[in-house]
Design a protein around this motif. Structure first.
Motif, short mmCIF file in Angstrom:
data_model
loop_
_atom_site.label_atom_id
_atom_site.label_comp_id
_atom_site.label_asym_id
_atom_site.label_seq_id
_atom_site.Cartn_x
_atom_site.Cartn_y
_atom_site.Cartn_z
N SER A 101 0.82 -1.21 0.00
CA SER A 101 0.00 0.00 0.00
C SER A 101 0.86 1.27 0.00
CB SER A 101 -0.96 0.00 1.18
OG SER A 101 -0.25 -0.04 2.39
N TYR A 104 2.02 2.02 -3.49
CA TYR A 104 0.93 2.55 -4.32
C TYR A 104 0.52 3.95 -3.88
CZ TYR A 104 0.15 -1.23 -7.55
OH TYR A 104 0.27 -2.10 -8.59
N LYS A 105 0.76 4.27 -2.63
CA LYS A 105 0.47 5.64 -2.19
C LYS A 105 1.39 6.60 -2.94
CE LYS A 105 -0.77 8.29 1.75
NZ LYS A 105 -0.25 8.92 2.92
N ASN A 108 0.08 6.81 -6.58
CA ASN A 108 -1.10 7.66 -6.77
C ASN A 108 -0.76 9.13 -6.62
OD1 ASN A 108 -3.98 8.16 -7.08
ND2 ASN A 108 -3.87 8.76 -4.92
N ASN A 109 0.09 9.45 -5.65
CA ASN A 109 0.50 10.85 -5.48
C ASN A 109 1.28 11.33 -6.70
OD1 ASN A 109 -0.11 12.30 -2.83
ND2 ASN A 109 0.30 10.21 -2.17
N ASN B 239 0.94 15.33 0.87
CA ASN B 239 0.47 14.29 -0.03
C ASN B 239 -0.96 13.90 0.28
OD1 ASN B 239 0.72 12.10 1.91
ND2 ASN B 239 2.93 12.33 1.61
N LEU B 240 -1.59 13.27 -0.69
CA LEU B 240 -3.03 13.08 -0.63
C LEU B 240 -3.45 12.19 0.53
CD1 LEU B 240 -3.59 12.57 -4.45
CD2 LEU B 240 -4.57 14.42 -3.07
N ASP B 291 -5.85 -1.43 -2.18
CA ASP B 291 -4.68 -0.61 -1.85
C ASP B 291 -4.01 -0.02 -3.08
OD1 ASP B 291 -4.79 -0.83 0.90
OD2 ASP B 291 -3.75 -2.76 0.90
N TYR B 292 -4.21 -0.62 -4.26
CA TYR B 292 -3.51 -0.08 -5.42
C TYR B 292 -4.01 1.31 -5.81
CZ TYR B 292 -7.27 -1.06 -8.75
OH TYR B 292 -8.46 -1.06 -9.41
N THR B 293 -5.12 1.75 -5.21
CA THR B 293 -5.61 3.10 -5.49
C THR B 293 -4.80 4.14 -4.73
OG1 THR B 293 -7.10 2.95 -3.62
CG2 THR B 293 -7.99 2.28 -5.76
N GLY B 294 -4.01 3.70 -3.76
CA GLY B 294 -3.27 4.65 -2.94
C GLY B 294 -4.07 5.11 -1.73
N PHE B 295 -5.29 4.60 -1.59
CA PHE B 295 -6.14 4.94 -0.45
C PHE B 295 -6.70 3.65 0.14
CE2 PHE B 295 -6.52 8.47 -3.48
CZ PHE B 295 -6.16 9.55 -2.69
#
Lengths: 352, 599
Positions: A101, A104-105, A108-109, B239-240, B291-295
């Motif tokens: 995760s 992937y964070k 995505n950022n 960061n997001l 998790d691959y979405t980053g969230f």
């Protein structure tokens, strides 16, 4: 008179109520940064870029990369027996999950920042290209981890939105490596060499870092092809690995530190950057400890408890050695943290 | 020196009301209200306390402001023409809320004298923490109440609400409702029985209501802070942290209600029955995303839940001579069911570590089941013999004297003779089959006795304390255990089928949520008893009223639950964390006595 006061008060009350008929319901956020306010112009980019570096550092923070990096059995939780040590872990292990995760964070950022860079008009186009290079590097860096630890993983190149169906398939290993190569290559073309960069920028992606990681990625991929019984495809990638490694070596930006142990000495950090090509940055400044960036947790957790001045442990700090680790891995984990690519490792395999 | 910890709360409330008579029967009503609350907390831990010693004096200063503003403007019209009676209200209202917090901690004092009065004398100032939030709600509303001949009643309401918390374009929603009533006891044909049936009313309603309780900023992309050091200097970046949802809108609940009110013998006996069905759609929830979405989560609308139930309320005056005895009782039955989860089959509840060494969920919302049922592995006793261990399903943790986990399913939905996450199943329901309460009021002359008994039947409780006390594992932070567990632990074949043998493993319960701590939470409780005596008026000159009383609360409970108190709820209104007993304060038993004087 009395009734007049009464009437005027009533009038005020009425006016106040009428005033709010048109009250806006637009939501303003005051205590949390929101992208459409803090990332609109050229000068806003660094803050979000630095945030991306921060997200990258999380991969190496506690619980991130330890398990796969040390191959499970090397971690000995002192005084306990746990699933990770005895190979009984699966995807539900926090070590495995957070490695996935956190990478992937970063991705995505990076995707989000790349999209925002397209919307911003730049006066300084060289800066814009460099930012793009850095973001691509950091995204490729995460995919490079993912493909090595998990093999086939979903390729995501657009930022996540609420309307996704969230069922991306796993992409082939070849496709992931292609993305990794492209990212590092773009960075190698747009980022400056370390020796022309100001000291204040130390820690940011350099041309040398991109080339060195490109060499490492080509080498890893070539080896993967060999193992996958596709040896005929491999030599081209071994050659590319050599080419890019040679570029780093011949650039004149790096040289070996005479005494290997000095790489791990906090007090000699500046000299170490002659050798360190890309390292996760931590501050050794104890007073900055409260800012949440002191000391690599890797060194804190794994270095022996009586060890001072070790990379990533603030000078007056103490490594805690919550976990035991095979000494050999400390070599791989190098300066300040887990994963720093050094000239030594490039020279190491280029001239066996 | 003692710890100084002082909290001051200042509360101001102003309400202004103005009514304008426009025509006969038509008035306009304007109202403005302001509510302001300020809370200040100052704390100092001197150097002879544990915290104060570690930090050489620890001072905390925090303050918070809460401001809410309400204004509304309504037009009211009332008229009665013959047997027709009409009341209509229409208007607009605006509410807004503002919240501000600020807190700072300073440590390292030269002496304990100055405390929080002089934070500037401290060596270290921690980064202060602040918060500022605003939200608003605008509403247009209308209500028409009409009755004919005191027999037929009709109420129509409609409101359109706009919330700042929801996404642009989805802020507004309209909520209608209709209510009808029939006062049967006012009909002519009832006149002949009016002495026995004193009240008989049938009513029905349908309506939609809304819910917008999402955190501030839930519809927007937000950043969080992260730190990175460049050349030894710590730099803050963004960061997001959350995904914006430009379609985040209202959650709707449509409710149908049918009720019967009845009263007999001049309302000496009364019985009310209500039947309802509530269907909640566009549920506001945190959807777990890969998790691959980053969230991890997306705040979204989706899915629906149904609640159905029946409520009975009965009252009787059992005696009304020298002794009066009033009895009232109620019984509620509610069933809830997840109908849809926005296309998903399962939604997991909040994550708990609960001393198991792993963060995991204990509840699930699964289509076709109640929301937030307990979810985990099932344990079927203890492996008594090596032969039993060999015969059991493949499980890296199985051992003689250890728990026998049940093989329930596998990756293909059938038993695979292996213990994996596929064997997790629904293992308990926190919702009762029914709840009830009975109040008895007895009085004789000035003496009166009131007894309130309440209970809940058929609900399960997760006794989370037992993760610590029942695990019997050696860990880096050994917990305590109970005598019950220790004395009854497994020590050889046939010695125990409940508590396993102690094991040298770090993670309690093998990090598996399981049914060994699911307990029947049914209970009957003597909630309050009050005995009072009121002296005859004017017994003492100048004293209008003199009443003495004693009250006891939570006097006894009948339950099989082994925790402190079955009447718990650690996580209040979180529908995905009901029935958890973890850090909840047991209801205290109290006795009080008092005197009421009136002059």
């Amino acid at each position: 008179m009395k009734t007049n006061i009464k009437a005027s008060l009533a009038g005020i009350v009425l006016a106040l109520t009428l005033l709010c008929v048109g009250c806006s319901l637009k939501e303003e956020i005051y205590d949390t940064p929101v992208p459409n306010q803090v990332l609109t112009k050229e000068s806003d980019v660094p803050v979000v870029l630095y945030g991306l570096y921060g997200a990258m550092a999380d991969i190496f923070a506690e619980g991130g990369i330890y398990l796969p990096l040390t191959n499970g059995t090397e971690i000995v939780g002192l005084g306990s027996v746990d699933a990770e040590r005895t190979y009984k872990y699966d995807a539900s292990s926090n070590y495995v999950k957070s490695l996935y995760s956190r990478n992937y964070k970063v991705i995505n950022n990076a995707n989000s920042l790349l999209e925002n860079l397209e919307k911003i008009s730049f006066q300084n186009t060289a800066n814009a290209a460099r930012y793009r290079g850095e973001v691509n590097f950091l995204r490729a860096f995460s995919y490079f981890h993912l493909v090595r630890f998990f093999g086939k993983v979903p390729i995501v190149t657009k930022s996540t939105t609420s309307s996704g169906d969230y069922s991306a398939p796993r992409s082939s290993v070849d496709d992931v490596y292609k993305l990794v190569f492209d990212g590092f290559k773009l960075a190698s073309a747009t980022c400056p060499q370390a020796n022309v960069m100001s000291t204040a920028e130390r820690g940011r992606v350099t041309k040398g870092a991109a080339q060195a990681l490109l060499a490492e990625a080509y080498l890893t991929y070539a080896n993967y092809l060999d193992l996958a019984k596709r040896s005929s495809e491999a030599p081209a990638y071994y050659q590319l690995a050599k080419t890019y490694a040679d570029s780093v070596i011949l650039s004149g930006s790096y040289q070996l530190v005479p005494k290997y142990a000095d790489l791990f000495d906090n007090t000699k950090e500046n000299d170490a950057y002659k050798e360190v090509i890309f390292g996760i940055q931590y501050t050794a400044d104890a007073s900055a400890g409260s800012l949440g960036s002191n000391g690599a947790s890797f060194a804190t957790f794994f270095a022996p408890a009586n060890r001072f001045k070790v990379c990533g442990v603030a000078p007056d700090g103490l490594a805690s050695a919550t976990y035991g680790i095979t000494p050999g891995y400390m070599i791989y984990t190098h300066r300040a943290t887990t994963k720093a690519l050094t000239a030594r490792s490039i020279f190491g395999w280029a001239t066996p | 020196m003692n710890v100084k910890d002082i909290t001051n709360t200042y509360h101001f409330n102003i309400n202004n009301n103005a009514t304008f008579q426009i025509l006969n029967g038509l008035t306009a009503n304007a109202r403005v209200g302001l509510d302001y609350k300020r809370i200040q907390r100052n704390m100092y831990q001197p150097m002879d306390t544990r915290i104060g010693l570690a930090s050489k004096g620890y001072a905390y200063s925090g303050e918070g402001d809460q401001l809410s503003y309400l204004s509304d403007l309504t037009l009211n019209y009332s008229n009665t023409i013959g047997k027709h009676r009409l009341n209509a209200v229409g208007g607009f209202s605006h509410q807004d809320w503002q919240l501000r917090n600020y807190a700072s901690v300073t440590t390292g004092f030269a002496s304990d004298q100055l405390t929080y009065y002089a934070p500037q004398s401290a060596n270290t100032v921690q980064t202060p923490i602040g918060k500022f939030e605003k939200s608003a709600l605008n509403s247009f509303l209308a209500r028409i109440a009409y009755s004919y001949d005191e027999r037929f009643l009709l109420t129509l309401t409609g409101r359109t609400d706009g919330s700042s918390r929801l996404a642009a374009g989805h802020k507004w929603a309209t909520f209608p409702s209709v209510g009808v009533g029939w006062n049967i006891h006012n009909e002519n044909f009832m006149k002949s029985v009016s002495s026995s049936i004193s009240n008989l009313k049938l009513r029905g309603s349908w309506g939609v209501s809304g819910n917008q309780s999402v955190p501030i900023g839930a519809s927007q992309y937000t950043y969080t802070y992260s730190k990175y050091s460049f050349n030894q200097s710590v730099t803050t970046g963004y960061n997001l942290s959350t995904i914006g949802n430009p379609e985040l809108g209202w959650e709707n609940t449509a409710q149908v209600n049918i009720g019967l009110e009845s009263g007999f013998l001049n309302n000496r006996f009364m019985l009310n029955v209500d039947l309802y069905q509530k269907r909640t759609t566009n549920l506001l929830f945190n959807r777990a995303i890969p998790d691959y979405t980053g969230f991890s989560y997306l705040q979204t609308n989706g899915g629906s839940i149904e609640n159905r139930g029946v409520e009975f309320e009965a009252k009787a005056v059992a005696m009304q001579k020298a002794v009066t005895w009033n009895i009232s009782a109620n019984l509620s039955v509610n069933r809830n069911k997840v109908l849809d989860l926005g296309g998903m089959n399962d939604l997991f509840g909040p994550i708990f570590n609960a001393s198991m060494g792993k963060n995991q969920f204990w509840t699930i919302a699964r289509v076709g089941n109640p929301i937030g049922v307990f979810y985990g592995y099932k344990v079927d006793g203890i492996y008594q013999t090596p032969a039993e261990v060999d015969a059991g399903p493949a499980d890296p943790n199985k051992v003689q004297g250890g728990w026998k986990f049940l093989d329930i399913s596998g990756p293909d939905g059938v038993k695979d003779n292996k213990i994996t996450t596929d064997d997790m199943t629904i293992m308990g329901n926190p919702y009762p089959k029914f709840t009830y309460g009975v109040t008895n009021d007895l009085s004789f002359k000035g003496l009166s006795l009131s007894v309130f008994i309440m209970g809940s039947q058929g609900n399960d409780i997760l006794n989370m304390y037992r993760i610590q006390t029942d695990a019997l594992t050696v860990t880096t932070n050994p917990p305590n255990t109970t005598r019950e567990v220790y004395n009854n632990r497994w020590t050889g074949p046939g010695t125990s089928n409940k508590y396993p043998k102690p094991l040298f493993v770090n993670n309690r319960f093998y990090q598996r949520p399981n049914n060994t701590i699911v307990e029947d939470g049914s209970f009957i409780k003597l909630k309050t008893v009050t005995l009072s005596y009121e002296l005859p008026a004017r017994l003492i000159k100048g004293v209008q009223k003199l009443r003495v009383y004693v009250t006891g609360t939570n006097l006894f409970v009948i339950t099989k639950y082994t925790g402190f108190d079955p009447e718990i709820n650690s996580y209040g209104f979180n529908s995905m964390a009901q029935g958890f007993d973890l850090g909840s304060m047991p209801q205290i038993r109290s006795y009080s006595a008092g005197v009421t004087l009136g002059f």
